[in-house]
Design an enzyme around this catalytic site. Sequence first.
Site, PDB file in Angstrom:
ATOM      1  N   HIS A   1      -0.341   4.588   5.897  1.00 49.49           N
ATOM      2  CA  HIS A   1       0.963   5.402   6.102  1.00 49.49           C
ATOM      3  C   HIS A   1       0.211   6.713   6.517  1.00 49.49           C
ATOM      4  O   HIS A   1      -0.909   7.187   6.228  1.00 49.49           O
ATOM      5  CB  HIS A   1       1.805   5.315   5.048  1.00 49.49           C
ATOM      6  CG  HIS A   1       1.247   5.932   3.506  1.00 49.49           C
ATOM      7  ND1 HIS A   1       0.638   7.143   3.441  1.00 49.49           N
ATOM      8  CD2 HIS A   1       1.163   4.896   2.708  1.00 49.49           C
ATOM      9  CE1 HIS A   1       0.081   6.943   2.026  1.00 49.49           C
ATOM     10  NE2 HIS A   1       0.531   5.543   1.638  1.00 49.49           N
TER      11      HIS A   1
HETATM   12  P1  TYD Z   1       2.494   4.295  -2.339  1.00 52.87           P
HETATM   13  O1  TYD Z   1       2.165   5.596  -1.900  1.00 52.87           O
HETATM   14  O2  TYD Z   1       3.371   3.470  -1.351  1.00 52.87           O
HETATM   15  O3  TYD Z   1       1.204   3.456  -2.381  1.00 52.87           O
HETATM   16  P2  TYD Z   1      -0.211   3.048  -1.508  1.00 52.87           P
HETATM   17  O4  TYD Z   1      -0.012   4.040  -0.332  1.00 52.87           O
HETATM   18  O5  TYD Z   1      -1.538   3.079  -2.037  1.00 52.87           O
HETATM   19  O6  TYD Z   1       0.202   1.655  -0.972  1.00 52.87           O
HETATM   20  O7  TYD Z   1       2.995   3.988  -3.748  1.00 52.87           O
HETATM   21  C1  TYD Z   1       3.125   2.756  -4.626  1.00 52.87           C
HETATM   22  C2  TYD Z   1       4.400   2.718  -5.295  1.00 52.87           C
HETATM   23  O8  TYD Z   1       3.978   3.769  -6.459  1.00 52.87           O
HETATM   24  C3  TYD Z   1       5.668   3.271  -4.641  1.00 52.87           C
HETATM   25  O9  TYD Z   1       6.440   2.487  -5.102  1.00 52.87           O
HETATM   26  C4  TYD Z   1       6.234   4.655  -5.242  1.00 52.87           C
HETATM   27  C5  TYD Z   1       5.213   4.779  -6.301  1.00 52.87           C
HETATM   28  N1  TYD Z   1       4.805   6.143  -6.392  1.00 52.87           N
HETATM   29  C6  TYD Z   1       5.497   7.098  -7.184  1.00 52.87           C
HETATM   30  O10 TYD Z   1       6.676   6.627  -7.957  1.00 52.87           O
HETATM   31  N2  TYD Z   1       4.914   8.291  -7.251  1.00 52.87           N
HETATM   32  C7  TYD Z   1       3.888   8.905  -6.745  1.00 52.87           C
HETATM   33  O11 TYD Z   1       3.406   9.837  -6.858  1.00 52.87           O
HETATM   34  C8  TYD Z   1       3.144   7.899  -5.914  1.00 52.87           C
HETATM   35  C9  TYD Z   1       2.042   8.244  -5.120  1.00 52.87           C
HETATM   36  C10 TYD Z   1       3.764   6.411  -5.933  1.00 52.87           C
END
Ligand code: TYD
Length: 135
Positions: free
Chosen positions: A51
């Site tokens: 992303h």
């Molecule tokens: P995400 O940023 O989508 O992870 P990646 O990019 O590595 O796939 O985050 C995964 C999940 O964690 C998503 O459901 C949201 C949650 N999350 C939080 O609640 N707080 C945060 O600070 C982060 C980074 C993620």
Amino acid sequence: MNNKPYIIELPKIKDPRGNLSFLEEGKHIPFIIARTYWIYDVPGGEKRGGHAFKQQKEFIIALSGSFDVILNDGYKEMKYNLNRSYYGLYIPNYIWRYMDNFSTNALALIVSDQKYEQEDYIRNFEQFCNILNND
Ligand code: TYD
């Protein structure tokens, strides 16, 4: 939008008792810290990220182990292998990224200038390119 990613070296205080590094907001990293999160226990072969952010700037350190951060600014792909705890990668907003090739026991520390905001994510690469092209 034309900010570029770059590696930032952090202070390293060498000591026979064990080395020490640190970072201060606005000094070693070019933003004020709003949030810190970390990624760990990544199974072999898994990817994280995939992303870009509209606002969020990040600084990523491999506190332990190693992994690759693959970036795309809409024109070219850049790959960084992070494997030391005394430097990290600054990623401005509007840069597509994912992380892979995590070693066993890799620990990625991510320092961010924004609180978690679902609406700040761009999760579709085509949409990301369209946003850049219409800028
Ligand atoms: P995400 O940023 O989508 O992870 P990646 O990019 O590595 O796939 O985050 C995964 C999940 O964690 C998503 O459901 C949201 C949650 N999350 C939080 O609640 N707080 C945060 O600070 C982060 C980074 C993620």
